[in-house]
Design an enzyme around this catalytic site. Structure first.
Site, PDB file in Angstrom:
ATOM      1  N   THR A 125       0.814  -1.218   0.000  1.00 53.93           N
ATOM      2  CA  THR A 125       0.000   0.000   0.000  1.00 53.93           C
ATOM      3  C   THR A 125       0.849   1.270   0.000  1.00 53.93           C
ATOM      4  OG1 THR A 125      -1.443   1.291   1.460  1.00 53.93           O
ATOM      5  CG2 THR A 125      -0.127  -0.373   2.522  1.00 53.93           C
ATOM      6  N   ASP A 126       0.299   2.339  -0.555  1.00 51.78           N
ATOM      7  CA  ASP A 126       0.992   3.645  -0.506  1.00 51.78           C
ATOM      8  C   ASP A 126       1.087   4.156   0.929  1.00 51.78           C
ATOM      9  OD1 ASP A 126      -1.709   4.252  -0.117  1.00 51.78           O
ATOM     10  OD2 ASP A 126      -1.770   5.886  -1.575  1.00 51.78           O
ATOM     11  N   GLU A 127       0.311   3.571   1.859  1.00 48.94           N
ATOM     12  CA  GLU A 127       0.296   4.081   3.239  1.00 48.94           C
ATOM     13  C   GLU A 127       1.635   3.863   3.940  1.00 48.94           C
ATOM     14  OE1 GLU A 127      -3.318   3.440   5.432  1.00 48.94           O
ATOM     15  OE2 GLU A 127      -4.463   3.249   3.591  1.00 48.94           O
ATOM     16  N   TYR A 150      -1.468  -0.651  11.033  1.00 47.12           N
ATOM     17  CA  TYR A 150      -1.723  -1.276   9.718  1.00 47.12           C
ATOM     18  C   TYR A 150      -0.559  -0.984   8.769  1.00 47.12           C
ATOM     19  CZ  TYR A 150      -3.238  -1.552   4.873  1.00 47.12           C
ATOM     20  OH  TYR A 150      -3.280  -1.803   3.521  1.00 47.12           O
ATOM     21  N   LYS A 154       2.445  -3.424   7.240  1.00 48.53           N
ATOM     22  CA  LYS A 154       2.645  -3.622   5.789  1.00 48.53           C
ATOM     23  C   LYS A 154       4.082  -3.241   5.403  1.00 48.53           C
ATOM     24  CE  LYS A 154       0.053  -4.730   3.034  1.00 48.53           C
ATOM     25  NZ  LYS A 154      -0.420  -6.060   2.529  1.00 48.53           N
TER      26      LYS A 154
HETATM   27  P1  NAD Z   1      -9.797  -7.195   2.818  1.00 49.54           P
HETATM   28  O1  NAD Z   1      -9.720  -6.922   4.288  1.00 49.54           O
HETATM   29  O2  NAD Z   1     -11.057  -6.908   2.106  1.00 49.54           O
HETATM   30  O3  NAD Z   1      -9.444  -8.723   2.551  1.00 49.54           O
HETATM   31  C1  NAD Z   1      -8.410  -9.390   3.219  1.00 49.54           C
HETATM   32  C2  NAD Z   1      -8.645 -10.902   3.049  1.00 49.54           C
HETATM   33  O4  NAD Z   1      -7.562 -11.593   3.672  1.00 49.54           O
HETATM   34  C3  NAD Z   1      -9.940 -11.393   3.705  1.00 49.54           C
HETATM   35  O5  NAD Z   1     -10.644 -12.220   2.809  1.00 49.54           O
HETATM   36  C4  NAD Z   1      -9.456 -12.188   4.907  1.00 49.54           C
HETATM   37  O6  NAD Z   1     -10.301 -13.272   5.254  1.00 49.54           O
HETATM   38  C5  NAD Z   1      -8.088 -12.681   4.417  1.00 49.54           C
HETATM   39  N1  NAD Z   1      -7.182 -12.971   5.532  1.00 49.54           N
HETATM   40  C6  NAD Z   1      -6.927 -12.188   6.609  1.00 49.54           C
HETATM   41  N2  NAD Z   1      -6.087 -12.819   7.454  1.00 49.54           N
HETATM   42  C7  NAD Z   1      -5.807 -14.018   6.896  1.00 49.54           C
HETATM   43  C8  NAD Z   1      -4.992 -15.104   7.293  1.00 49.54           C
HETATM   44  N3  NAD Z   1      -4.325 -15.087   8.447  1.00 49.54           N
HETATM   45  N4  NAD Z   1      -4.926 -16.189   6.472  1.00 49.54           N
HETATM   46  C9  NAD Z   1      -5.609 -16.218   5.313  1.00 49.54           C
HETATM   47  N5  NAD Z   1      -6.407 -15.222   4.886  1.00 49.54           N
HETATM   48  C10 NAD Z   1      -6.499 -14.129   5.672  1.00 49.54           C
HETATM   49  O7  NAD Z   1      -8.568  -6.395   2.197  1.00 49.54           O
HETATM   50  P2  NAD Z   1      -8.424  -5.735   0.747  1.00 49.54           P
HETATM   51  O8  NAD Z   1      -8.903  -4.338   0.813  1.00 49.54           O
HETATM   52  O9  NAD Z   1      -8.949  -6.665  -0.273  1.00 49.54           O
HETATM   53  O10 NAD Z   1      -6.832  -5.670   0.635  1.00 49.54           O
HETATM   54  C11 NAD Z   1      -6.103  -6.757   0.093  1.00 49.54           C
HETATM   55  C12 NAD Z   1      -4.620  -6.415   0.089  1.00 49.54           C
HETATM   56  O11 NAD Z   1      -4.391  -5.233  -0.666  1.00 49.54           O
HETATM   57  C13 NAD Z   1      -4.075  -6.152   1.492  1.00 49.54           C
HETATM   58  O12 NAD Z   1      -2.787  -6.725   1.579  1.00 49.54           O
HETATM   59  C14 NAD Z   1      -3.982  -4.631   1.567  1.00 49.54           C
HETATM   60  O13 NAD Z   1      -2.936  -4.223   2.422  1.00 49.54           O
HETATM   61  C15 NAD Z   1      -3.678  -4.287   0.116  1.00 49.54           C
HETATM   62  N6  NAD Z   1      -4.148  -2.966  -0.322  1.00 49.54           N
HETATM   63  C16 NAD Z   1      -5.453  -2.604  -0.153  1.00 49.54           C
HETATM   64  C17 NAD Z   1      -5.879  -1.359  -0.606  1.00 49.54           C
HETATM   65  C18 NAD Z   1      -7.320  -0.927  -0.477  1.00 49.54           C
HETATM   66  O14 NAD Z   1      -7.652   0.222  -0.796  1.00 49.54           O
HETATM   67  N7  NAD Z   1      -8.241  -1.790  -0.063  1.00 49.54           N
HETATM   68  C19 NAD Z   1      -4.977  -0.483  -1.217  1.00 49.54           C
HETATM   69  C20 NAD Z   1      -3.644  -0.885  -1.365  1.00 49.54           C
HETATM   70  C21 NAD Z   1      -3.244  -2.135  -0.920  1.00 49.54           C
HETATM   71  P1  TYD Z   2     -10.438   4.246   4.678  1.00 46.08           P
HETATM   72  O1  TYD Z   2     -11.464   3.805   3.692  1.00 46.08           O
HETATM   73  O2  TYD Z   2     -10.481   3.683   6.050  1.00 46.08           O
HETATM   74  O3  TYD Z   2      -9.024   4.011   3.999  1.00 46.08           O
HETATM   75  P2  TYD Z   2      -7.546   4.497   4.481  1.00 46.08           P
HETATM   76  O4  TYD Z   2      -7.606   5.022   5.847  1.00 46.08           O
HETATM   77  O5  TYD Z   2      -6.788   3.213   4.418  1.00 46.08           O
HETATM   78  O6  TYD Z   2      -7.128   5.510   3.481  1.00 46.08           O
HETATM   79  O7  TYD Z   2     -10.531   5.821   4.815  1.00 46.08           O
HETATM   80  C1  TYD Z   2     -10.411   6.669   3.675  1.00 46.08           C
HETATM   81  C2  TYD Z   2     -10.487   8.099   4.170  1.00 46.08           C
HETATM   82  O8  TYD Z   2     -11.801   8.342   4.711  1.00 46.08           O
HETATM   83  C3  TYD Z   2      -9.521   8.404   5.306  1.00 46.08           C
HETATM   84  O9  TYD Z   2      -9.043   9.740   5.161  1.00 46.08           O
HETATM   85  C4  TYD Z   2     -10.378   8.302   6.560  1.00 46.08           C
HETATM   86  C5  TYD Z   2     -11.740   8.755   6.072  1.00 46.08           C
HETATM   87  N1  TYD Z   2     -12.895   8.144   6.775  1.00 46.08           N
HETATM   88  C6  TYD Z   2     -13.888   8.961   7.343  1.00 46.08           C
HETATM   89  O10 TYD Z   2     -13.837  10.201   7.272  1.00 46.08           O
HETATM   90  N2  TYD Z   2     -14.927   8.337   7.993  1.00 46.08           N
HETATM   91  C7  TYD Z   2     -15.022   7.001   8.096  1.00 46.08           C
HETATM   92  O11 TYD Z   2     -15.995   6.492   8.726  1.00 46.08           O
HETATM   93  C8  TYD Z   2     -14.017   6.167   7.486  1.00 46.08           C
HETATM   94  C9  TYD Z   2     -14.094   4.657   7.563  1.00 46.08           C
HETATM   95  C10 TYD Z   2     -12.970   6.801   6.824  1.00 46.08           C
END
Ligand code: NAD
Ligand code: TYD
Length: 342
Positions: A125-127, A150, A154
């Site tokens: 992630t960019d975070e 988090y 990562k």
């Molecule tokens: P999500 O929380 O929706 O899904 C995570 C999945 O991993 C779930 O299905 C969960 O059951 C599974 N999981 C968790 N712990 C586990 C374990 N111990 N063993 C096996 N499976 C397990 O997350 P997401 O938003 O789909 O993100 C997926 C990946 O992409 C993550 O690594 C996250 O850091 C990365 N990512 C997400 C975003 C975003 O905006 N959502 C952006 C950049 C990177």
């Molecule tokens: P989020 O979807 O949790 O992603 P991330 O924190 O990983 O970027 O949040 C996106 C943005 O929205 C972040 O600036 C936090 C804000 N946010 C709210 O203002 N209210 C909320 O209830 C949530 C979940 C997020």
């Protein structure tokens, strides 16, 4: 090509499984997930039941089970999505983040190395770069400066992957993507939470002044970038994956766009206490992936948001089932303290 997808029942993982089945129909797909609160078998059930995808219910922190898997099946590529992924939950309790994101990744690295995989795609992630003020953007060479458990976990997993490359020549590629949105996203993240709360005429709890900026990428654009990088990226390298400048939007603006599209009033917005350690702005330079593999996003934020809203409108059974039980407990814990009513 035999592929293992971890976290395959989560948001991005399940979209990726659907994407691979449609875009690389000759690849064999094994979908691994332990099904935490965020994992939903229903997201990929049709593909498993039709025999197109094999499902493996395994915890990546279970070393024995992961080692057995790599001994019994020969995978060419691993796409590693499995993680604890929500910043707010990591503030409430970090143990699961350290266990899954750090230890789970190391266990996979060890087993995949012994199993001689050809590519290990580590989805990050960019975070990990931390927060920007109003100017500039992060490149792959920017220092890691995470703000939450988090993003720190990562960052730790990214470093373990790169260390395995340096020490053992492990064929890993680390990708760092901006915020994704689209179908099947768990309604604890901003966009699906606000769409579904608005549909239920509930308050939208906007943190702080609502001016934090995120760079939004429609999930299938992310999927396409990952396949292209697996096919032609360089091992041992980090690649940023991000949306265009037009998709860098403040949370208040995202909220207004959702309400406008749904025909709901702006008085549903409730400004609540800010998230501790809240990163102000994320933005990436994506020159490397554009120049090396010729990828760039294809779906504008306006189009992607409309598609996403349409999906949640058409799939209310899916999110209504999720917004019950454990979800309500979490909601009370996270938002009760912020004076948001539910
Ligand atoms: P999500 O929380 O929706 O899904 C995570 C999945 O991993 C779930 O299905 C969960 O059951 C599974 N999981 C968790 N712990 C586990 C374990 N111990 N063993 C096996 N499976 C397990 O997350 P997401 O938003 O789909 O993100 C997926 C990946 O992409 C993550 O690594 C996250 O850091 C990365 N990512 C997400 C975003 C975003 O905006 N959502 C952006 C950049 C990177
Ligand atoms: P989020 O979807 O949790 O992603 P991330 O924190 O990983 O970027 O949040 C996106 C943005 O929205 C972040 O600036 C936090 C804000 N946010 C709210 O203002 N209210 C909320 O209830 C949530 C979940 C997020």
């Amino acid at each position: 090509m035999k592929t293992l997808i971890t976290g395959a029942a989560g948001f991005i993982g399940s979209n990726f499984v659907h994407y691979l089945v449609s875009e690389r129909p000759d690849w064999q797909v094994s979908a691994l997930d332990v099904l935490t609160y965020a994992g939903n078998f229903e997201n990929i059930a049709s593909l498993v039941e039709s025999g197109k995808v094999e499902f493996l219910k395994i915890d990546i922190t279970d070393r024995e089970a992961i080692e057995d898997l790599f001994k019994s099946e020969q995978f060419d590529i691993v796409f590693h999505f499995a993680a604890e992924s929500h910043v707010d939950r990591s503030i409430l309790g970090a143990d699961a983040f350290v266990k899954t994101n750090v230890l789970g990744t190391q266990i996979l690295i060890d087993a995949a190395r012994a199993g001689k995989v050809e590519r290990f795609m580590h989805i990050s992630t960019d975070e990990v770069y931390g927060s920007l003020d109003s100017k500039g953007r992060f490149s792959e060479n920017s220092p890691l400066n995470p703000s939450s458990a988090y993003s720190a976990s990562k960052a730790g997993s990214d470093l373990l992957c790169l260390a395995a490359f340096k020490t053992h020549g492990f064929p890993v590629i680390v990708t760092r993507c901006t915020n994704n949105y689209g179908p099947y996203q768990f309604p604890e993240k901003l966009i699906p939470l606000f769409i579904t709360n608005a549909l239920e005429d509930r308050e939208l709890p906007l943190y702080g002044d609502g001016m934090n900026v995120r760079s939004w990428l429609y999930v299938t654009d992310h999927c396409e970038a990952l396949v292209k990088l697996a096919e032609s990226g360089r091992v041992g390298e980090v690649y940023n994956i991000g949306g265009e400048e037009e998709a860098e939007v403040a949370n208040l603006e995202v909220t207004r766009l959702i309400l406008k599209e749904l025909g709901k009033p702006e008085d549903l917005i409730k400004k609540v206490a800010d998230r501790p350690g809240h990163d102000r702005r994320y933005a990436l330079s994506c020159q490397k992936i554009r120049e090396e593999v010729g990828w760039q996003p294809t779906i504008s934020f306006a189009d992607g948001l409309k598609r996403t809203i349409d999906w949640y409108l058409a799939n209310s059974d899916w999110w209504k089932r999720i917004k019950s039980g454990e979800y309500l407990e979490y909601y009370k814990k996270n938002y009760g303290a912020r004076e948001g009513k539910y």
